[in-house]
Design a protein around this motif. Sequence first.
Motif, mmCIF file in Angstrom:
data_model
loop_
_atom_site.group_PDB
_atom_site.id
_atom_site.type_symbol
_atom_site.label_atom_id
_atom_site.label_comp_id
_atom_site.label_asym_id
_atom_site.label_seq_id
_atom_site.Cartn_x
_atom_site.Cartn_y
_atom_site.Cartn_z
ATOM 1 N N VAL A 1 -1.702 -3.183 6.384
ATOM 2 C CA VAL A 1 -0.995 -3.552 5.152
ATOM 3 C C VAL A 1 -1.638 -2.833 3.967
ATOM 4 C CG1 VAL A 1 -0.457 -5.450 3.558
ATOM 5 C CG2 VAL A 1 -0.181 -5.770 6.034
ATOM 6 N N TRP A 2 -2.958 -2.868 3.889
ATOM 7 C CA TRP A 2 -3.654 -2.177 2.798
ATOM 8 C C TRP A 2 -3.381 -0.674 2.849
ATOM 9 C CZ3 TRP A 2 -8.687 -5.127 4.212
ATOM 10 C CH2 TRP A 2 -8.639 -6.414 3.676
ATOM 11 N N LYS A 3 -3.393 -0.105 4.053
ATOM 12 C CA LYS A 3 -3.148 1.328 4.223
ATOM 13 C C LYS A 3 -1.734 1.704 3.780
ATOM 14 C CE LYS A 3 -3.407 4.897 7.799
ATOM 15 N NZ LYS A 3 -3.737 5.185 9.196
ATOM 16 N N SER A 4 -0.788 0.811 3.979
ATOM 17 C CA SER A 4 0.612 1.095 3.655
ATOM 18 C C SER A 4 0.906 1.038 2.163
ATOM 19 C CB SER A 4 1.529 0.096 4.362
ATOM 20 O OG SER A 4 1.461 -1.181 3.739
ATOM 21 N N ASP A 5 0.038 0.414 1.399
ATOM 22 C CA ASP A 5 0.241 0.207 -0.038
ATOM 23 C C ASP A 5 1.456 -0.664 -0.356
ATOM 24 O OD1 ASP A 5 -2.015 1.548 -1.034
ATOM 25 O OD2 ASP A 5 -0.998 3.491 -0.940
ATOM 26 N N VAL A 6 1.933 -1.428 0.626
ATOM 27 C CA VAL A 6 3.025 -2.368 0.376
ATOM 28 C C VAL A 6 2.413 -3.632 -0.211
ATOM 29 C CG1 VAL A 6 4.776 -3.827 1.465
ATOM 30 C CG2 VAL A 6 4.554 -1.431 2.141
ATOM 31 N N THR A 7 2.883 -4.016 -1.390
ATOM 32 C CA THR A 7 2.332 -5.204 -2.036
ATOM 33 C C THR A 7 3.193 -6.440 -1.819
ATOM 34 O OG1 THR A 7 3.410 -4.611 -4.109
ATOM 35 C CG2 THR A 7 1.116 -3.896 -3.811
ATOM 36 N N SER A 8 4.474 -6.239 -1.528
ATOM 37 C CA SER A 8 5.379 -7.359 -1.285
ATOM 38 C C SER A 8 6.347 -6.955 -0.182
ATOM 39 C CB SER A 8 6.148 -7.709 -2.556
ATOM 40 O OG SER A 8 6.995 -8.805 -2.330
ATOM 41 N N GLY A 9 6.402 -7.766 0.877
ATOM 42 C CA GLY A 9 7.291 -7.439 1.984
ATOM 43 C C GLY A 9 6.993 -8.287 3.204
ATOM 44 N N ILE A 10 7.140 -7.672 4.383
ATOM 45 C CA ILE A 10 6.855 -8.360 5.635
ATOM 46 C C ILE A 10 6.171 -7.398 6.608
ATOM 47 C CG2 ILE A 10 8.722 -10.068 5.496
ATOM 48 C CD1 ILE A 10 10.325 -8.309 7.473
ATOM 49 N N ALA A 11 5.399 -7.982 7.488
ATOM 50 C CA ALA A 11 4.825 -7.229 8.603
ATOM 51 C C ALA A 11 5.469 -7.767 9.874
ATOM 52 C CB ALA A 11 3.309 -7.406 8.659
#
Length: 134
Positions: free
Chosen positions: A26-36
């Motif tokens: 998640v940190w690597k993706s730089d997505v701050t709001s979403g779903i995994a």
Amino acid sequence: MLFEVKVPTEEKFQVVDITDEIQHLVWKSDVTSGIAVVFTTHTTTGLIINENESGLIADIKAKMKELVPKGAGYAHDHIDSNAHAHIRASLLLNPEVIVPIENGELLLGTWQRILFIELDGPRHRKVLVKICKC
């Protein structure tokens, strides 16, 4: 973004906590709001979200063995003697879990962990992780 997590297992029936690996993605993706979306690509494995406490893990393993015992005359056993693993995975586990992401963090409860469950190891397994921005 799609990622792959390698999960080597060392036991026939093993529970592996993969939460930290998923959080790093998640940190690597730089997505701050979403779903995994976390998905296992194997029919004798599964995923759950639960507490990673040794007594609870022992209880889960014991109950799975009780509900679906090995060598109970399953038709699939004539192929490779792992019908119990397939049945446990299909009846008691999920191939995927979905976790919300907010402020770059998995939104798990205090004791919740993402647990990969190996039912026919030891093996080299992989889990796919799709991080979606919302």
